[in-house]
Each structure stands twice: as C-alpha cells, then as structure tokens.
Design a protein around this motif. Structure first.
Motif: not given
Length: 203
Positions: A114-126, A135-146
């Motif tokens: 679940x953790x690996x799937x969640x990391x890929x899903x949330x990180x990939x979506x962002x 302009x809709x998503x900052x780089x910090x948000x992407x780094x945090x998402x995974x």
C-alpha cells in the motif's frame, strides 16, 4: 485518564511546536512564524494522537501521526507565510517515511504494498499536474507528495484517493472563500493526510 493523557500529549506537543518554530526560523528558506502558530498546531495534533494511543492505537504506528503532525504544521505555516515548502523538510521526509513504514511493515502485512502504491499514486498525480500546468502546482508540493503517499498508502491506497479528493476540494473551497486563485496547497493536502494517519482504523 484519557483526558490526562490528552493534556500530557498537548503539553509535549506545545513544546515540540516551540522548538519547531525556532528551527523554521533558522533553516534555509524557512520563515519567521508568528508566535504560538506552531506551538498550538503541534499541541493540538499531539493531544489527539495521545488520546488515540489511549484508545488503542498500536505503538508501531504512533510515530507516523506524531512526525507528520510536527512536520506538517511547520510546512503548512511556511507555505501560508511564504508560499513555499522548503527542501530541508520535504527531502528528508522520504527516509523518515521509509523508516516509519518499515516499522509498521514488521507488524502489519500488506503495509509495504500500500505504501509503495500510495507513493506512486500521490507523487505521480502531483507530478502530472506540475508538468501539464506548472502554475497550478509548486515544485515543493510535488516533492512532498511522494512521502505523504507512502505513509497514507500504508493505511490503504483508497485512503490516498480520499486525500487527493479532499485536498482538491479544500483548495477550491479556500480559493473561492478568499476570492483569489493562488493559495498555498500544502496545508490542504497535509491536513487530510494527517487525519488519515491519526485515525487509521487499526485493530
């Protein structure tokens, strides 16, 4: 007894928030946080976790909502004050999340999947949003998402979808309420992520 434990957790959290405010003001690209923002935020989060521990939260999971509560408050304050999520917090979150998930994985079958799937899903979506509409998503948000996806996914992949939906709705609602398009997204994803970890239905 539960109330006493909650108060104790809140007091310790208040102290951890005070320390966090000092750290936030000294790290690279941090901010000077208003007095009591971090203290009250972490205090409330840790009080809730303490009550959950008294109610039966397994010891091997306690570190997740405690760490996420502390780091999440600091990141949210920084994002609100300066519209940024510093690398000094978002990048170390990955090894910390891996350690916390590893501890949980020793006691709960299926946590790693679940953790690996969640990391890929949330990180990939962002990351996808960042690529399609920078302009809709900052780089910090992407780094945090995974890293957020790792700990939320450890609860379940479905929980990651809930966090995604809640973050989008909270962002849209905050933008509508404030009457402007550009708002910090960090708090709107950190809050539901913390709620999922703090109230995970572990038996």
């Amino acid at each position: 007894m539960v109330a006493v434990i909650g108060v104790f957790g809140g007091v310790v959290g208040f102290g951890a928030g005070w320390l966090g405010r000092l750290v936030l003001g000294r790290v690279r690209r941090g901010v000077v946080a208003p007095r009591l923002w971090c203290e009250v935020g972490v205090g409330v989060a840790w009080a809730a976790v303490a009550v959950r521990v008294a109610g039966g939260m397994p010891w091997w999971w306690v570190g997740v909502p405690l760490v996420l509560g502390w780091g999440g408050v600091l990141l949210a304050v920084c994002d609100i004050r300066a519209y940024r999520l510093p690398d000094v917090f978002t990048l170390p979150a990955y090894p910390v999340a891996l350690v916390l998930v590893s501890v949980a994985g020793l006691h709960r079958p299926g946590v790693w999947a679940g953790a690996l799937g969640g990391g890929v899903l949330l990180g990939g979506a962002y990351l996808l949003v960042r690529v399609v509409s920078p302009g809709a998503m900052g780089p910090g948000d992407v780094k945090l998402a995974g890293s957020l996806g790792l700990v939320v996914g450890a609860v379940s992949v479905g929980a990651v979808l809930v966090v995604l939906a809640a973050a989008a709705l909270l962002t849209l609602g905050a933008a509508s309420w404030l009457g402007r398009g550009a708002i910090p997204h960090g708090p709107t994803v950190l809050l539901p992520a913390w709620l999922v970890t703090a109230f995970a239905p572990w038996s």
